[in-house]
Design a protein around this motif. Structure first.
Motif, short mmCIF file in Angstrom:
data_model
loop_
_atom_site.label_atom_id
_atom_site.label_comp_id
_atom_site.label_asym_id
_atom_site.label_seq_id
_atom_site.Cartn_x
_atom_site.Cartn_y
_atom_site.Cartn_z
N ASP A 188 42.90 39.10 53.95
CA ASP A 188 43.59 40.21 54.62
C ASP A 188 44.97 40.49 54.04
O ASP A 188 45.49 41.58 54.17
CB ASP A 188 43.71 39.91 56.12
CG ASP A 188 42.34 39.93 56.76
OD1 ASP A 188 41.46 40.61 56.20
OD2 ASP A 188 42.15 39.27 57.79
N GLU A 189 45.57 39.47 53.44
CA GLU A 189 46.91 39.66 52.88
C GLU A 189 46.88 39.51 51.37
O GLU A 189 45.99 38.86 50.82
CB GLU A 189 47.85 38.59 53.44
CG GLU A 189 48.17 38.84 54.90
CD GLU A 189 49.07 37.75 55.46
OE1 GLU A 189 49.59 36.95 54.67
OE2 GLU A 189 49.21 37.72 56.69
N GLN A 190 47.88 40.07 50.71
CA GLN A 190 48.02 39.90 49.27
C GLN A 190 48.37 38.44 48.99
O GLN A 190 49.11 37.82 49.75
CB GLN A 190 49.18 40.77 48.76
CG GLN A 190 48.94 42.25 48.89
CD GLN A 190 48.42 42.85 47.61
OE1 GLN A 190 48.98 42.64 46.56
NE2 GLN A 190 47.33 43.59 47.70
N SER A 191 47.85 37.90 47.91
CA SER A 191 48.13 36.51 47.56
C SER A 191 48.64 36.43 46.12
O SER A 191 47.86 36.52 45.17
CB SER A 191 46.85 35.69 47.73
OG SER A 191 47.12 34.35 47.46
N PRO A 192 49.97 36.31 45.96
CA PRO A 192 50.54 36.32 44.61
C PRO A 192 50.04 35.14 43.77
O PRO A 192 49.90 34.02 44.27
CB PRO A 192 52.05 36.17 44.85
CG PRO A 192 52.25 36.42 46.30
CD PRO A 192 50.97 36.09 47.00
N VAL A 193 49.79 35.43 42.49
CA VAL A 193 49.23 34.43 41.57
C VAL A 193 50.17 34.25 40.39
O VAL A 193 50.77 35.23 39.91
CB VAL A 193 47.85 34.92 41.06
CG1 VAL A 193 47.27 33.98 40.02
CG2 VAL A 193 46.87 35.10 42.21
N ILE A 194 50.29 33.03 39.89
CA ILE A 194 51.02 32.78 38.66
C ILE A 194 50.04 32.28 37.59
O ILE A 194 49.01 31.70 37.93
CB ILE A 194 52.17 31.77 38.84
CG1 ILE A 194 51.64 30.43 39.34
CG2 ILE A 194 53.24 32.32 39.78
CD1 ILE A 194 52.65 29.30 39.22
N VAL A 195 50.40 32.50 36.32
CA VAL A 195 49.55 32.06 35.21
C VAL A 195 50.38 31.12 34.34
O VAL A 195 51.53 31.43 34.00
CB VAL A 195 49.05 33.26 34.38
CG1 VAL A 195 48.32 32.80 33.12
CG2 VAL A 195 48.13 34.14 35.22
N ILE A 196 49.80 29.97 33.99
CA ILE A 196 50.51 29.00 33.14
C ILE A 196 49.82 28.94 31.79
O ILE A 196 48.68 28.46 31.70
CB ILE A 196 50.50 27.58 33.78
CG1 ILE A 196 50.86 27.62 35.27
CG2 ILE A 196 51.42 26.64 33.00
CD1 ILE A 196 52.28 27.99 35.56
N GLY A 197 50.49 29.42 30.75
CA GLY A 197 49.93 29.37 29.39
C GLY A 197 49.45 30.74 28.94
O GLY A 197 48.41 31.21 29.39
N LEU A 198 50.24 31.38 28.08
CA LEU A 198 49.89 32.73 27.64
C LEU A 198 49.26 32.70 26.24
O LEU A 198 49.76 33.31 25.30
CB LEU A 198 51.14 33.63 27.67
CG LEU A 198 50.86 35.12 27.49
CD1 LEU A 198 50.12 35.70 28.66
CD2 LEU A 198 52.15 35.89 27.24
N GLY A 199 48.14 31.97 26.12
CA GLY A 199 47.35 32.03 24.88
C GLY A 199 46.43 33.22 24.97
O GLY A 199 46.66 34.15 25.75
N ASN A 200 45.36 33.21 24.18
CA ASN A 200 44.41 34.34 24.18
C ASN A 200 43.76 34.53 25.54
O ASN A 200 43.65 35.65 26.04
CB ASN A 200 43.31 34.10 23.13
CG ASN A 200 43.89 34.19 21.74
OD1 ASN A 200 44.62 35.12 21.43
ND2 ASN A 200 43.58 33.22 20.90
N LEU A 201 43.36 33.41 26.14
CA LEU A 201 42.67 33.51 27.43
C LEU A 201 43.63 33.97 28.53
O LEU A 201 43.31 34.85 29.33
CB LEU A 201 42.05 32.15 27.78
CG LEU A 201 41.09 32.11 28.95
CD1 LEU A 201 39.98 33.13 28.79
CD2 LEU A 201 40.49 30.71 29.08
N GLY A 202 44.82 33.35 28.55
CA GLY A 202 45.83 33.73 29.55
C GLY A 202 46.17 35.21 29.43
O GLY A 202 46.23 35.93 30.42
N GLN A 203 46.34 35.65 28.20
CA GLN A 203 46.66 37.07 27.96
C GLN A 203 45.54 37.98 28.48
O GLN A 203 45.80 38.99 29.12
CB GLN A 203 46.84 37.26 26.44
CG GLN A 203 47.18 38.65 26.01
CD GLN A 203 48.68 38.97 26.13
OE1 GLN A 203 49.49 38.28 25.54
NE2 GLN A 203 49.01 39.97 26.90
#
Ligand code: ATP
Length: 229
Positions: free
Chosen positions: A83-98
């Motif tokens: 029901d609510e927005q759930s903020p997400v963080i990403v760790i590691g900006l390789g090809n998959l993260g990107q």
């Protein structure tokens, strides 16, 4: 969750988003009610299993009519806490993260990516499409997680960094971890973990690939293939 609250079985929880997606598609085509057998067919599961799954939500449908699409969507969304927005963080900006960060489908479904972290000086400060802020150094993790009240982290680091990154996000207050690094990470009790190993999925599919030889084991494999659906 308090111990006296009856938990929905994990296998049912894993199917609820699938039912929700099918219901959303039905709603888009202005369908208001759906029978359990039709919904089961759309979701690719057995109808008895679907009825059992939905009974955990207190949804039994009406004989001869089926389920009200809008009502069932609300029940599933409530049960999944969507029901609510759930903020997400990403760790590691390789090809998959990107690729994950660029994918628009998360924000649309209530999971906006609010920050991306890396340790590579060449990536820190870089703007990435799909995120409002520049790539942060992992050293800023705690501050950023607290500022956004983020509760979910996606791990896309190399294998060797996955456990330490997981430990670090958990210490910063993250309670849900989606690990894409192809290794098993451990989380303490109270932290939810899903692991997505794409190569492992391909290995499972490989088991079901038709192979030239015919032997009793292959017969058993074909049976398993039917059972796996
Ligand atoms: P992919 O596996 O996603 O295709 P890649 O091959 O481009 O990625 P990897 O070596 O897997 O790159 O690393 C993914 C990213 O994780 C890189 O940007 C790397 O700098 C970053 N990284 C490595 N260790 C850490 C860490 N401890 N914390 C955060 N990010 C990290």
């Amino acid at each position: 969750m308090p111990p006296d609250v009856q938990q929905v079985p994990a296998a049912t929880v894993a199917r609820l988003p699938l039912y929700l997606r099918c219901l959303e598609e039905l709603e888009q085509t202005k369908v208001e009610t759906v029978s359990s057998s039709r919904l089961a067919e759309l979701a690719g599961v057995n109808a008895a299993k679907l009825r059992k799954d939905l009974s955990h939500l207190g949804s039994y449908g009406t004989r001869g009519v089926g389920y009200q699409v809008a009502h069932l969507m609300r029940s599933i969304r409530f049960e999944l806490g969507l029901d609510e927005q759930s903020p997400v963080i990403v760790i590691g900006l390789g090809n998959l993260g990107q690729a994950l960060v660029n994918h628009a489908g998360f924000g649309d479904r209530g999971f906006p990516i609010v920050a991306v972290f890396d340790i590579d000086p060449n990536k820190i400060g870089r703007r990435v499409e799909g995120v409002d802020t520049a790539v942060e150094h992992l050293d800023n993790l705690e501050t950023v997680v607290a500022a956004h009240e983020a509760r979910t982290a996606i791990i896309t680091t190399p294998v060797g960094a996955a456990q330490s990154a997981t430990d670090r996000v958990v210490a910063a207050g993250i309670t849900s971890v989606l690990n894409f690094a192809p290794t098993v990470v451990q989380v303490p009790e109270g932290v939810a973990l899903r692991q997505v190993d794409l190569a492992l999925e391909l290995q499972i599919l490989s088991y079901y690939q038709p192979r030239p030889e015919t032997s009793p084991e292959h017969g058993a494999r074909d049976e398993n293939l039917r059972a796996a659906r």
